[in-house]
Design an enzyme around this catalytic site. Structure first.
Site, PDB file in Angstrom:
ATOM      1  N   GLU A  88       6.880  21.381  -4.187  1.00 15.16           N
ATOM      2  CA  GLU A  88       5.581  20.932  -3.691  1.00 15.16           C
ATOM      3  C   GLU A  88       5.477  21.043  -2.161  1.00 15.16           C
ATOM      4  O   GLU A  88       6.384  20.658  -1.435  1.00 15.16           O
ATOM      5  CB  GLU A  88       5.298  19.480  -4.116  1.00 15.16           C
ATOM      6  CG  GLU A  88       6.417  18.482  -3.942  1.00 15.16           C
ATOM      7  CD  GLU A  88       7.272  18.333  -5.172  1.00 15.16           C
ATOM      8  OE1 GLU A  88       7.396  19.294  -5.950  1.00 15.16           O
ATOM      9  OE2 GLU A  88       7.852  17.258  -5.362  1.00 15.16           O
ATOM     10  N   ASP A 108       9.578  18.929 -14.588  1.00 14.27           N
ATOM     11  CA  ASP A 108       9.424  19.335 -13.194  1.00 14.27           C
ATOM     12  C   ASP A 108      10.806  19.457 -12.534  1.00 14.27           C
ATOM     13  O   ASP A 108      11.786  18.874 -13.009  1.00 14.27           O
ATOM     14  CB  ASP A 108       8.582  18.290 -12.438  1.00 14.27           C
ATOM     15  CG  ASP A 108       8.200  18.767 -11.038  1.00 14.27           C
ATOM     16  OD1 ASP A 108       7.990  17.905 -10.159  1.00 14.27           O
ATOM     17  OD2 ASP A 108       8.127  19.997 -10.820  1.00 14.27           O
ATOM     18  N   ASN A 109      10.894  20.220 -11.449  1.00 16.26           N
ATOM     19  CA  ASN A 109      12.081  20.262 -10.588  1.00 16.26           C
ATOM     20  C   ASN A 109      13.340  20.817 -11.224  1.00 16.26           C
ATOM     21  O   ASN A 109      14.450  20.414 -10.864  1.00 16.26           O
ATOM     22  CB  ASN A 109      12.407  18.855 -10.054  1.00 16.26           C
ATOM     23  CG  ASN A 109      11.220  18.169  -9.453  1.00 16.26           C
ATOM     24  OD1 ASN A 109      10.786  17.136  -9.957  1.00 16.26           O
ATOM     25  ND2 ASN A 109      10.674  18.742  -8.395  1.00 16.26           N
ATOM     26  N   ASP A 124       9.561  13.851 -14.993  1.00 14.92           N
ATOM     27  CA  ASP A 124       9.494  13.981 -13.539  1.00 14.92           C
ATOM     28  C   ASP A 124      10.171  12.802 -12.858  1.00 14.92           C
ATOM     29  O   ASP A 124       9.849  12.437 -11.732  1.00 14.92           O
ATOM     30  CB  ASP A 124       8.020  14.062 -13.091  1.00 14.92           C
ATOM     31  CG  ASP A 124       7.891  14.550 -11.659  1.00 14.92           C
ATOM     32  OD1 ASP A 124       6.866  14.242 -11.012  1.00 14.92           O
ATOM     33  OD2 ASP A 124       8.838  15.212 -11.172  1.00 14.92           O
ATOM     34  N   LYS A 174      16.516  13.091 -11.928  1.00 17.05           N
ATOM     35  CA  LYS A 174      16.851  14.387 -12.542  1.00 17.05           C
ATOM     36  C   LYS A 174      18.053  14.291 -13.472  1.00 17.05           C
ATOM     37  O   LYS A 174      18.149  15.036 -14.432  1.00 17.05           O
ATOM     38  CB  LYS A 174      17.074  15.423 -11.435  1.00 17.05           C
ATOM     39  CG  LYS A 174      15.914  15.469 -10.417  1.00 17.05           C
ATOM     40  CD  LYS A 174      14.529  15.473 -11.076  1.00 17.05           C
ATOM     41  CE  LYS A 174      13.431  15.049 -10.119  1.00 17.05           C
ATOM     42  NZ  LYS A 174      12.151  14.771 -10.809  1.00 17.05           N
TER      43      LYS A 174
HETATM   44  O1  LIG Z   1      13.229  12.252  -7.387  1.00 17.28           O
HETATM   45  C1  LIG Z   1      12.192  12.793  -7.731  1.00 17.28           C
HETATM   46  N1  LIG Z   1      11.380  12.225  -8.635  1.00 17.28           N
HETATM   47  C2  LIG Z   1      11.748  10.935  -9.258  1.00 17.28           C
HETATM   48  C3  LIG Z   1      10.812   9.823  -8.806  1.00 17.28           C
HETATM   49  C4  LIG Z   1      10.811   8.738  -9.835  1.00 17.28           C
HETATM   50  N2  LIG Z   1       9.780   7.905 -10.077  1.00 17.28           N
HETATM   51  N3  LIG Z   1      10.137   7.102 -11.076  1.00 17.28           N
HETATM   52  C5  LIG Z   1      11.365   7.432 -11.442  1.00 17.28           C
HETATM   53  C6  LIG Z   1      12.063   6.826 -12.529  1.00 17.28           C
HETATM   54  C7  LIG Z   1      11.334   6.255 -13.576  1.00 17.28           C
HETATM   55  C8  LIG Z   1      11.967   5.665 -14.645  1.00 17.28           C
HETATM   56  C9  LIG Z   1      13.351   5.659 -14.684  1.00 17.28           C
HETATM   57  N4  LIG Z   1      14.230   5.161 -15.578  1.00 17.28           N
HETATM   58  C10 LIG Z   1      15.466   5.440 -15.106  1.00 17.28           C
HETATM   59  N5  LIG Z   1      15.396   6.077 -13.935  1.00 17.28           N
HETATM   60  C11 LIG Z   1      14.085   6.231 -13.648  1.00 17.28           C
HETATM   61  C12 LIG Z   1      13.451   6.813 -12.560  1.00 17.28           C
HETATM   62  N6  LIG Z   1      11.833   8.456 -10.668  1.00 17.28           N
HETATM   63  C13 LIG Z   1      11.749  14.055  -7.081  1.00 17.28           C
HETATM   64  C14 LIG Z   1      12.406  14.479  -5.910  1.00 17.28           C
HETATM   65  C15 LIG Z   1      11.991  15.643  -5.254  1.00 17.28           C
HETATM   66  C16 LIG Z   1      12.681  16.092  -4.018  1.00 17.28           C
HETATM   67  C17 LIG Z   1      12.862  17.458  -3.767  1.00 17.28           C
HETATM   68  C18 LIG Z   1      13.492  17.891  -2.602  1.00 17.28           C
HETATM   69  C19 LIG Z   1      13.957  16.942  -1.697  1.00 17.28           C
HETATM   70  F1  LIG Z   1      14.554  17.352  -0.564  1.00 17.28           F
HETATM   71  C20 LIG Z   1      13.788  15.584  -1.950  1.00 17.28           C
HETATM   72  C21 LIG Z   1      13.152  15.161  -3.094  1.00 17.28           C
HETATM   73  C22 LIG Z   1      10.917  16.407  -5.747  1.00 17.28           C
HETATM   74  C23 LIG Z   1      10.282  15.990  -6.913  1.00 17.28           C
HETATM   75  O2  LIG Z   1       9.228  16.705  -7.428  1.00 17.28           O
HETATM   76  C24 LIG Z   1      10.693  14.845  -7.586  1.00 17.28           C
HETATM   77  O3  LIG Z   1      10.032  14.505  -8.739  1.00 17.28           O
HETATM   78 MG   LIG Z   2       8.838  16.168  -9.411  1.00 14.48          MG
END
Ligand SMILES: O=C(NCCc1nnc(-c2ccc3[nH]cnc3c2)[nH]1)c1cc(-c2ccc(F)cc2)cc(O)c1O
Ligand SMILES: [Mg+2]
Length: 214
Positions: free
Chosen positions: A199, A169-170, A141, A144
């Site tokens: 969500e 997810d997503n 999650d 992406k």
């Molecule tokens: O970007 C997302 N989630 C990512 C958060 C994250 N929290 N931690 C990290 C990490 C962790 C270690 C990592 N190592 C390298 N990159 C890393 C990134 N990434 C995300 C975005 C949306 C979304 C949908 C529609 C929209 F209009 C805008 C947004 C919906 C979702 O359900 C998501 O999960």
């Molecule tokens: Mg997500």
């Protein structure tokens, strides 16, 4: 100074959830996101699919990539059997700080190891640093465009065993086209798509559940 959305979410948990009660923490966050501000938690609809996969797998060892504020971490950990553990990776230190407090409020600190940093750096270290053998369940999650490289990295690092479950997810919104292409066409995985919605919205999204065949 101006508060951030995760900080306002934490305040909603402190004000509306009962300390030590994970379900009330989940409910308070969903209420905040429906009534006040949208946030990128898996949410209640996809969260029920996550819950059913967790209870089916009944994992002893879980890896979550992308903690954000800890909503899915709390959902997963609240269903784990005794002695089971979840390691969760968050890239953003501010989000990690909020997640730690939400996890603590839920009373699940013992079951959860939150690591701050990048998946690319940490996945190769999990065996030596945390004595991990393999993961029974991996919840993807995070960013992406990291789903595919990190899945290949987990394979290379021997973190998956025959029967390990990947839940992503997503896969529709924001979308993970390269990951879907790989996982659905690889002879090493058996995949299943669970159609749902982004969500707190009516936009289509879904979860992809894949079994590693070894
Ligand atoms: O970007 C997302 N989630 C990512 C958060 C994250 N929290 N931690 C990290 C990490 C962790 C270690 C990592 N190592 C390298 N990159 C890393 C990134 N990434 C995300 C975005 C949306 C979304 C949908 C529609 C929209 F209009 C805008 C947004 C919906 C979702 O359900 C998501 O999960
Ligand atoms: Mg997500």
């Amino acid at each position: 100074t101006q508060s951030t959305r995760p900080q306002r979410m934490l305040a909603a948990v402190h004000n509306n959830a009962t300390r030590g009660d994970p379900r009330s923490v989940v409910k308070a966050i969903d209420q905040f996101c429906r009534q006040k501000e949208w946030a990128m938690n898996i949410g209640d609809e996809k969260g029920c699919i996550l819950d059913s996969v967790v209870s089916e797998v009944n994992p002893a060892m879980v890896l979550e990539l992308g903690t954000y504020c800890g909503y899915s971490t709390v959902r997963i950990a609240s269903q784990l059997p005794p002695h089971a553990k979840i390691i969760t990776l968050e890239f953003n230190p501010q989000n990690a700080a909020v997640a730690r407090q939400i996890i603590a409020w839920a009373g699940l600190g013992e079951k959860i190891k939150l690591i701050e940093g990048s998946s690319g750096d940490w996945i190769p270290k999990l065996k030596e640093q945390f004595g991990v053998d393999t993961f029974d369940l991996v919840f993807l999650d995070h960013w992406k465009d990291r789903y595919l490289p990190d899945t290949k990295l987990m394979e290379e690092c021997g973190l998956l065993r025959k029967g390990s479950i990947l839940l992503a997810d997503n896969v529709i919104c924001p979308g993970t086209p390269e990951y879907l292409e790989y996982i659905r066409n690889s002879p090493r995985y058996k995949s299943q798509y669970f159609k749902s919605h982004l969500e707190y919205t009516r936009v289509e999204d879904g979860l992809e559940k894949s079994i590693f065949l070894g």
